[in-house]
Design a protein around this motif. Structure first.
Motif, PDB file in Angstrom:
ATOM      1  N   VAL A 166       0.822  -1.208   0.000  1.00 27.38           N
ATOM      2  CA  VAL A 166       0.000   0.000   0.000  1.00 27.38           C
ATOM      3  C   VAL A 166       0.858   1.261   0.000  1.00 27.38           C
ATOM      4  O   VAL A 166       0.573   2.225  -0.708  1.00 27.38           O
ATOM      5  CB  VAL A 166      -0.943   0.007   1.223  1.00 27.38           C
ATOM      6  N   GLU A 167       1.939   1.233   0.777  1.00 32.48           N
ATOM      7  CA  GLU A 167       2.753   2.440   0.963  1.00 32.48           C
ATOM      8  C   GLU A 167       4.218   2.066   1.145  1.00 32.48           C
ATOM      9  O   GLU A 167       4.535   1.005   1.701  1.00 32.48           O
ATOM     10  CB  GLU A 167       2.262   3.203   2.200  1.00 32.48           C
ATOM     11  N   VAL A 168       5.091   2.939   0.678  1.00 24.05           N
ATOM     12  CA  VAL A 168       6.533   2.705   0.773  1.00 24.05           C
ATOM     13  C   VAL A 168       7.226   3.962   1.296  1.00 24.05           C
ATOM     14  O   VAL A 168       6.924   5.071   0.856  1.00 24.05           O
ATOM     15  CB  VAL A 168       7.146   2.366  -0.609  1.00 24.05           C
ATOM     16  N   HIS A 169       8.164   3.769   2.220  1.00 25.93           N
ATOM     17  CA  HIS A 169       9.054   4.851   2.644  1.00 25.93           C
ATOM     18  C   HIS A 169      10.470   4.326   2.452  1.00 25.93           C
ATOM     19  O   HIS A 169      10.910   3.430   3.180  1.00 25.93           O
ATOM     20  CB  HIS A 169       8.817   5.251   4.090  1.00 25.93           C
ATOM     21  N   ALA A 170      11.171   4.864   1.468  1.00 29.72           N
ATOM     22  CA  ALA A 170      12.465   4.329   1.068  1.00 29.72           C
ATOM     23  C   ALA A 170      13.580   5.350   1.225  1.00 29.72           C
ATOM     24  O   ALA A 170      13.379   6.554   1.053  1.00 29.72           O
ATOM     25  CB  ALA A 170      12.402   3.849  -0.385  1.00 29.72           C
ATOM     26  N   TYR A 171      14.745   4.820   1.509  1.00 23.52           N
ATOM     27  CA  TYR A 171      15.949   5.633   1.621  1.00 23.52           C
ATOM     28  C   TYR A 171      17.042   5.034   0.734  1.00 23.52           C
ATOM     29  O   TYR A 171      17.032   3.836   0.434  1.00 23.52           O
ATOM     30  CB  TYR A 171      16.447   5.666   3.073  1.00 23.52           C
TER      31      TYR A 171
ATOM     32  N   ALA B  75      17.279   1.054   1.924  1.00 23.91           N
ATOM     33  CA  ALA B  75      16.473   0.551   3.036  1.00 23.91           C
ATOM     34  C   ALA B  75      15.069   1.108   2.853  1.00 23.91           C
ATOM     35  O   ALA B  75      14.903   2.282   2.518  1.00 23.91           O
ATOM     36  CB  ALA B  75      17.047   0.971   4.376  1.00 23.91           C
ATOM     37  N   ALA B  76      14.071   0.261   3.036  1.00 24.00           N
ATOM     38  CA  ALA B  76      12.689   0.705   2.838  1.00 24.00           C
ATOM     39  C   ALA B  76      11.761   0.001   3.819  1.00 24.00           C
ATOM     40  O   ALA B  76      11.986  -1.163   4.172  1.00 24.00           O
ATOM     41  CB  ALA B  76      12.232   0.421   1.406  1.00 24.00           C
ATOM     42  N   VAL B  77      10.737   0.721   4.234  1.00 25.63           N
ATOM     43  CA  VAL B  77       9.653   0.144   5.034  1.00 25.63           C
ATOM     44  C   VAL B  77       8.399   0.151   4.173  1.00 25.63           C
ATOM     45  O   VAL B  77       8.051   1.180   3.577  1.00 25.63           O
ATOM     46  CB  VAL B  77       9.415   0.956   6.323  1.00 25.63           C
ATOM     47  N   LEU B  78       7.717  -0.988   4.104  1.00 22.02           N
ATOM     48  CA  LEU B  78       6.522  -1.128   3.290  1.00 22.02           C
ATOM     49  C   LEU B  78       5.345  -1.512   4.171  1.00 22.02           C
ATOM     50  O   LEU B  78       5.467  -2.366   5.065  1.00 22.02           O
ATOM     51  CB  LEU B  78       6.709  -2.216   2.209  1.00 22.02           C
ATOM     52  N   ARG B  79       4.213  -0.889   3.932  1.00 22.76           N
ATOM     53  CA  ARG B  79       2.980  -1.232   4.632  1.00 22.76           C
ATOM     54  C   ARG B  79       2.099  -2.035   3.684  1.00 22.76           C
ATOM     55  O   ARG B  79       1.807  -1.594   2.573  1.00 22.76           O
ATOM     56  CB  ARG B  79       2.270   0.036   5.100  1.00 22.76           C
ATOM     57  N   LEU B  80       1.689  -3.231   4.122  1.00 22.04           N
ATOM     58  CA  LEU B  80       0.888  -4.107   3.282  1.00 22.04           C
ATOM     59  C   LEU B  80      -0.601  -3.908   3.542  1.00 22.04           C
ATOM     60  O   LEU B  80      -1.016  -3.336   4.544  1.00 22.04           O
ATOM     61  CB  LEU B  80       1.269  -5.575   3.510  1.00 22.04           C
ATOM     62  N   SER B  81      -1.398  -4.426   2.616  1.00 22.33           N
ATOM     63  CA  SER B  81      -2.847  -4.215   2.671  1.00 22.33           C
ATOM     64  C   SER B  81      -3.497  -4.877   3.878  1.00 22.33           C
ATOM     65  O   SER B  81      -4.594  -4.468   4.285  1.00 22.33           O
ATOM     66  CB  SER B  81      -3.496  -4.741   1.389  1.00 22.33           C
ATOM     67  N   ASP B  82      -2.841  -5.877   4.477  1.00 25.71           N
ATOM     68  CA  ASP B  82      -3.404  -6.525   5.663  1.00 25.71           C
ATOM     69  C   ASP B  82      -2.830  -5.968   6.956  1.00 25.71           C
ATOM     70  O   ASP B  82      -3.079  -6.498   8.035  1.00 25.71           O
ATOM     71  CB  ASP B  82      -3.187  -8.043   5.597  1.00 25.71           C
ATOM     72  N   GLY B  83      -2.048  -4.910   6.859  1.00 28.16           N
ATOM     73  CA  GLY B  83      -1.461  -4.286   8.041  1.00 28.16           C
ATOM     74  C   GLY B  83      -0.066  -4.761   8.381  1.00 28.16           C
ATOM     75  O   GLY B  83       0.589  -4.188   9.258  1.00 28.16           O
ATOM     76  N   THR B  84       0.422  -5.793   7.707  1.00 28.02           N
ATOM     77  CA  THR B  84       1.772  -6.290   7.958  1.00 28.02           C
ATOM     78  C   THR B  84       2.803  -5.247   7.559  1.00 28.02           C
ATOM     79  O   THR B  84       2.648  -4.563   6.541  1.00 28.02           O
ATOM     80  CB  THR B  84       2.027  -7.592   7.157  1.00 28.02           C
ATOM     81  N   LEU B  85       3.862  -5.140   8.349  1.00 34.58           N
ATOM     82  CA  LEU B  85       4.978  -4.268   8.006  1.00 34.58           C
ATOM     83  C   LEU B  85       6.116  -5.114   7.433  1.00 34.58           C
ATOM     84  O   LEU B  85       6.429  -6.191   7.952  1.00 34.58           O
ATOM     85  CB  LEU B  85       5.481  -3.515   9.228  1.00 34.58           C
ATOM     86  N   ALA B  86       6.724  -4.616   6.360  1.00 34.47           N
ATOM     87  CA  ALA B  86       7.846  -5.309   5.731  1.00 34.47           C
ATOM     88  C   ALA B  86       9.001  -4.345   5.568  1.00 34.47           C
ATOM     89  O   ALA B  86       8.810  -3.138   5.354  1.00 34.47           O
ATOM     90  CB  ALA B  86       7.437  -5.875   4.373  1.00 34.47           C
TER      91      ALA B  86
ATOM     92  N   GLY C 168      11.880  12.133  -0.295  1.00 29.82           N
ATOM     93  CA  GLY C 168      12.063  12.086   1.147  1.00 29.82           C
ATOM     94  C   GLY C 168      10.774  11.998   1.931  1.00 29.82           C
ATOM     95  O   GLY C 168      10.637  12.640   2.984  1.00 29.82           O
ATOM     96  N   ARG C 169       9.817  11.192   1.453  1.00 31.35           N
ATOM     97  CA  ARG C 169       8.527  11.055   2.139  1.00 31.35           C
ATOM     98  C   ARG C 169       7.923   9.693   1.825  1.00 31.35           C
ATOM     99  O   ARG C 169       8.290   9.050   0.841  1.00 31.35           O
ATOM    100  CB  ARG C 169       7.560  12.146   1.673  1.00 31.35           C
ATOM    101  N   PRO C 170       6.950   9.236   2.650  1.00 32.97           N
ATOM    102  CA  PRO C 170       6.225   8.012   2.305  1.00 32.97           C
ATOM    103  C   PRO C 170       5.390   8.248   1.045  1.00 32.97           C
ATOM    104  O   PRO C 170       4.835   9.340   0.849  1.00 32.97           O
ATOM    105  CB  PRO C 170       5.319   7.769   3.518  1.00 32.97           C
ATOM    106  N   VAL C 171       5.294   7.243   0.189  1.00 39.41           N
ATOM    107  CA  VAL C 171       4.518   7.354  -1.049  1.00 39.41           C
ATOM    108  C   VAL C 171       3.537   6.193  -1.145  1.00 39.41           C
ATOM    109  O   VAL C 171       3.916   5.023  -1.004  1.00 39.41           O
ATOM    110  CB  VAL C 171       5.450   7.351  -2.284  1.00 39.41           C
TER     111      VAL C 171
END
Length: 334
Positions: free
Chosen positions: A187-192, A211-222, A324-327
């Motif tokens: 759903v969303e990505v915040h990458a560096y 390095a990136a943090v991803l938010r999935l459609s079921d709420g899982t963080l990756a 420099g922001r979540p997308v």
């Protein structure tokens, strides 16, 4: 079955050798913009060389078409095969841009064509086992996922400006397999990104470390991490952790990591150094699945639509890094 293959570079030759060994393949015909190279590779793998690429693109010229040419030629070759009524396997990506990928998708859907895009990790035994473990409830409720893709050595300077960037070139595999293993959408990505090595990455507007943090459609963080400089070797792993257990992909005797704990000798063998040796069984299984779909009229194991979703995540990651922001992935969807 008569199979045509276009593009006899490094990965094309590896695919050609694998196809030539398949029992259902009666004849393999190779073509390349460099006709001399096509003849050389054909001689090494026991295939024939076509007089031109166009010779493989006519209706009924071949029973199946494999595209391992340069990225810039992928869309044109896929469309030529589809319009000739020929099932097509194409290495990722479908096209250099999202707009071209969408154009290919529309044509493929309109003609109900069999097109298989090459995301080989779907055919790796470890990823398949992790997917089953999650689906069968062995892990309980999934809480987090961590994925790593690191090259042992960087690509040549001339490759980087046309690679699409590290998120499209490398991490698109992580994004596809994350969708496939979890069954959830990003759903969303915040990458560096950072540049810790040669200047040619920055000169091309790219980075060599991510390095990136991803938010999935079921709420899982990756989380996804990567590097073009991994002195330990070629490192591709995934870890899935749930309420009932944790499972790791790629944690074998050749994993390019070492334990700091006293008395621990695992992993005990020399680490992987490049992608083909690490994933050779997956590449071979992938081609076998494509040829099986051609023979049996089955569905594509990895569709153009699947490839588009992975590329959209890659584009969202790249925009996030640059701005420099979540997308949100929907921000880059056409």
């Amino acid at each position: 079955m008569r199979v045509g293959l276009v593009g006899t570079g490094r990965i094309g030759e590896s695919h050609a050798a694998a196809i030539a060994r398949r029992p259902e393949v009666d004849e393999l015909v190779l073509a390349d913009v460099d006709a001399g190279r096509a003849r050389e590779v054909a001689g090494r793998v026991g295939a024939h060389a076509a007089g031109s690429i166009e010779a493989l693109l006519h209706p009924a010229a071949v029973d199946a078409l494999v595209v391992t040419a340069a990225t810039s030629a992928h869309a044109e070759l896929i469309l030529a095969g589809v319009r000739a009524g020929t099932p097509v396997f194409c290495e990722k990506p479908v096209a250099p841009t999202v707009a071209e990928t969408v154009e290919v998708l529309r044509e493929v859907d309109k003609r109900e064509a069999l097109v298989h895009i090459g995301f080989m990790r779907r055919f790796d035994a470890g990823y398949a086992r992790a997917r089953r473990a999650l689906a069968d409830g062995e892990l309980g409720t999934l809480h987090r996922v961590h994925a790593v893709t690191c090259d042992a050595a960087p690509p040549p300077a001339g490759y980087v400006p046309t690679s699409g960037g590290i998120f499209r070139d490398c991490h698109v595999h992580d994004f596809d397999i994350l969708r496939w293993v979890t069954g959830a959408e990003v759903v969303e990505v915040h990458a560096y990104g950072a540049n810790r090595g040669a200047p040619y990455f920055a000169e091309a507007g790219d980075v060599d470390t991510t390095a990136a943090v991803l938010r999935l459609s079921d709420g899982t963080l990756a989380t996804v991490q990567g590097s073009r400089y991994n002195g330990g070797g070629y490192d591709v792993r995934m870890e899935l952790a749930g309420t009932a257990g944790t499972i790791a992909v790629g944690l074998d005797e050749r994993a390019p990591v070492r334990s700091a704990e006293p008395g621990v000798s695992f992993p005990s063998q020399s680490p992987w150094q490049e992608f083909w040796s690490r994933f050779r069984p997956a590449y071979e299984a992938e081609i076998a699945a494509f040829l099986g779909a051609v023979r049996d009229g089955g569905p594509s194991p990895c569709t153009v639509a699947d490839a588009l979703e992975a590329v959209l995540v890659a584009d969202a990651a790249d925009r996030s890094r640059r701005e420099g922001r979540p997308v949100l992935v929907e921000e880059v969807r056409p």
